[in-house]
Design an enzyme around this catalytic site. Structure first.
Site, PDB file in Angstrom:
ATOM      1  N   SER A  66      42.617  95.901   2.888  1.00  0.00           N
ATOM      2  CA  SER A  66      41.045  95.134   2.945  1.00  0.00           C
ATOM      3  C   SER A  66      41.524  93.706   2.956  1.00  0.00           C
ATOM      4  CB  SER A  66      40.407  95.193   1.803  1.00  0.00           C
ATOM      5  OG  SER A  66      40.037  96.744   1.625  1.00  0.00           O
ATOM      6  N   LYS A  69      39.356  92.974   6.946  1.00  0.00           N
ATOM      7  CA  LYS A  69      37.620  92.582   5.996  1.00  0.00           C
ATOM      8  C   LYS A  69      37.590  90.765   6.604  1.00  0.00           C
ATOM      9  CE  LYS A  69      35.819  95.729   2.950  1.00  0.00           C
ATOM     10  NZ  LYS A  69      37.072  96.846   2.756  1.00  0.00           N
ATOM     11  N   SER A 130      34.249  93.599  -2.235  1.00  0.00           N
ATOM     12  CA  SER A 130      35.625  94.627  -0.758  1.00  0.00           C
ATOM     13  C   SER A 130      34.512  95.954  -0.638  1.00  0.00           C
ATOM     14  CB  SER A 130      36.539  94.228  -0.870  1.00  0.00           C
ATOM     15  OG  SER A 130      37.561  95.151   0.109  1.00  0.00           O
ATOM     16  N   LYS A 251      41.731  87.395   0.132  1.00  0.00           N
ATOM     17  CA  LYS A 251      41.165  88.925  -0.130  1.00  0.00           C
ATOM     18  C   LYS A 251      42.615  89.279  -0.450  1.00  0.00           C
ATOM     19  CE  LYS A 251      38.637  91.794   1.275  1.00  0.00           C
ATOM     20  NZ  LYS A 251      39.096  92.214  -0.038  1.00  0.00           N
TER      21      LYS A 251
END
Length: 449
Positions: A66, A69, A130, A251
């Protein structure tokens, strides 16, 4: 003086030389060995210049999950900036975003099939929680389909100077989670990959080009419009379980393929660092432990904040010895003083400031073939820049070649230099012509003897 005494003295001397040689030569390579991050790949970067301070397997292609992203965030924020997308613009949920959002085995906020959601709400769901369905929704808002958006991701990576990457979707999920609805032309079991250097480059550009992203990334918890509570997966935010002073992003990511990953950033005492860890392991070698990504990040941030200081290498109005002036063509004055218009600061290991030196780089586009500036010149006009490099001749490492310019101070003219009138220029030209002529004659005559 006996033989044993001489041998002992020589051995002692060599030991002293070796000792100081080791510490005098202490650099990033030794630091890399000493830190030893428990991850497949890792990197520490100065968040304000892009200077690489530590790296471990930094150019290997690894899963990013993720953390992908961040690229979706970058493209969205760029579209917002240029007016292609509006924060209050609404999205009508399609089949793919709906189905993915209903899978609670994945990180998600459930979207209603008949729902309409503002771009800002979807962005917050993606950046804080997320949310995968929300990410696909944003890709569709920007590009019409995730397949179209995928091309934008790969194109943007190239523009940012990232060399090692592979995107197959907007979310970072394994394509198998799409149940046959993955972007067209991609492998049904493929997953996004990038090197630690590439991830750090993306993070660096994201927070420097769009600093407001940190306001959202640092939000510990928020309610989605449908009443779903969104808890930030970044447990290193100061108020959360593994809180670390100064952390405000960025993140996390976890899949079976990528392992536990985290891109972190923290700001303290005027210093910002970006860290990346991919496929971390705990002390027992377990790669499934999500806590390990925060443990290893803490280790890296502790190292960076404790060992690096932002030092002023040269002050404002600094002049390089031997280069205090530059010759001027066609000017009333034949030269102009130059100096830096700001101080030049660099992130250096504690006590190592003395081992760095300033380097002058003049703007070649402003120089004649003889290395002169051309009048007229205005006071304060930029004529080049000053950068810094180690005295031992080694080059500083940066994320991309363009980042070197961030570690610089502009060099400007200290005064106006007006253009000389046509008569003065003509006389100088004549003088130069005859000077060359007589110089040639003199050389020829000397050749006769």
């Amino acid at each position: 003086m006996n033989k044993k005494f001489i041998q002992k003295s020589v051995a002692t001397g060599l030991a002293i030389i070796l000792f100081f040689g080791i510490f005098a030569g202490f650099n990033k390579a030794e630091a890399d060995t000493a830190l030893n991050v428990n991850a497949a790949g890792a990197i520490i970067v100065d968040g304000q210049t892009g200077q690489v301070l530590y790296e471990q397997n930094a150019d290997s292609l690894l899963g990013i999950a993720s953390m992908s992203k961040m690229m979706t965030e970058y493209i969205l924020l760029d579209a917002i900036k240029h007016g292609r997308v509006k924060w209050d613009q609404k999205y009508s949920v399609d089949e793919l975003a709906y189905k993915i959002s209903q899978n609670r085995d994945l990180s998600n906020v459930p979207l209603r099939r008949d729902g309409k959601y503002k771009v800002r709400d979807l962005y917050q769901a993606m950046a804080i929680y997320s949310a995968n369905g929300a990410t696909i929704a944003l890709a569709e808002v920007i590009a019409g389909s995730e397949t179209n958006f995928l091309k934008m991701m790969n194109d943007q990576a190239k523009k940012l100077g990232i060399k090692d990457y592979k995107f197959v979707n907007s979310t970072g999920l394994n394509n198998s989670d799409y149940k046959g609805m993955q972007p067209k032309g991609t492998d049904p079991t493929a997953e996004n990959e990038m090197s630690p250097r590439g991830v750090a480059t993306l993070a660096f550009r994201l927070i420097n080009d769009f600093p407001d992203v940190l306001k959202t990334a640092s939000t510990p918890t928020k309610m989605f419009v449908e009443g779903t509570k969104m808890d930030n997966w970044n447990w290193m935010l100061p108020s959360l379980v593994y809180g670390y002073q100064g952390v405000d992003g960025l993140k996390t990511g976890t899949t079976d393929f990528a392992g536990a990953c985290f891109t972190g950033t923290a700001m303290r005492d005027g210093k910002r660092f970006i860290t990346v860890v991919q496929d971390t392991k705990d002390a027992k070698g377990n790669r499934s432990d999500k806590k390990s990504r925060f443990d290893e990040t803490r280790k890296m941030l502790d190292y960076a904040f404790s060992n690096y200081t932002k030092e002023q290498i040269v002050p404002k109005h600094y002049q390089v010895k031997g280069n205090k002036t530059v010759k001027v063509a066609n000017g009333k004055s034949k030269e102009v003083e130059i100096y830096t218009n700001t101080p030049l600061k660099a992130m250096v290991l504690n006590g190592e400031k003395k081992n760095y030196q300033p380097v002058l780089v003049l703007d070649k586009t402003k120089l004649t073939k003889n290395g002169e500036l051309t009048a007229p010149i205005k006071k304060g006009e930029k004529v080049g820049y000053l950068t810094v490099e180690p005295k031992n001749g080694k080059k500083l490492d940066f994320l991309t070649s363009d980042d070197q310019k961030r570690l610089s101070a502009d060099v400007v003219a200290n005064q106006d230099v007006e253009q000389a009138n046509w008569f003065v220029r003509m006389m100088r030209g004549i003088g130069g012509f005859f000077g060359h002529l007589f110089g040639g004659i003199s050389t020829t005559v000397k050749g006769w003897f």
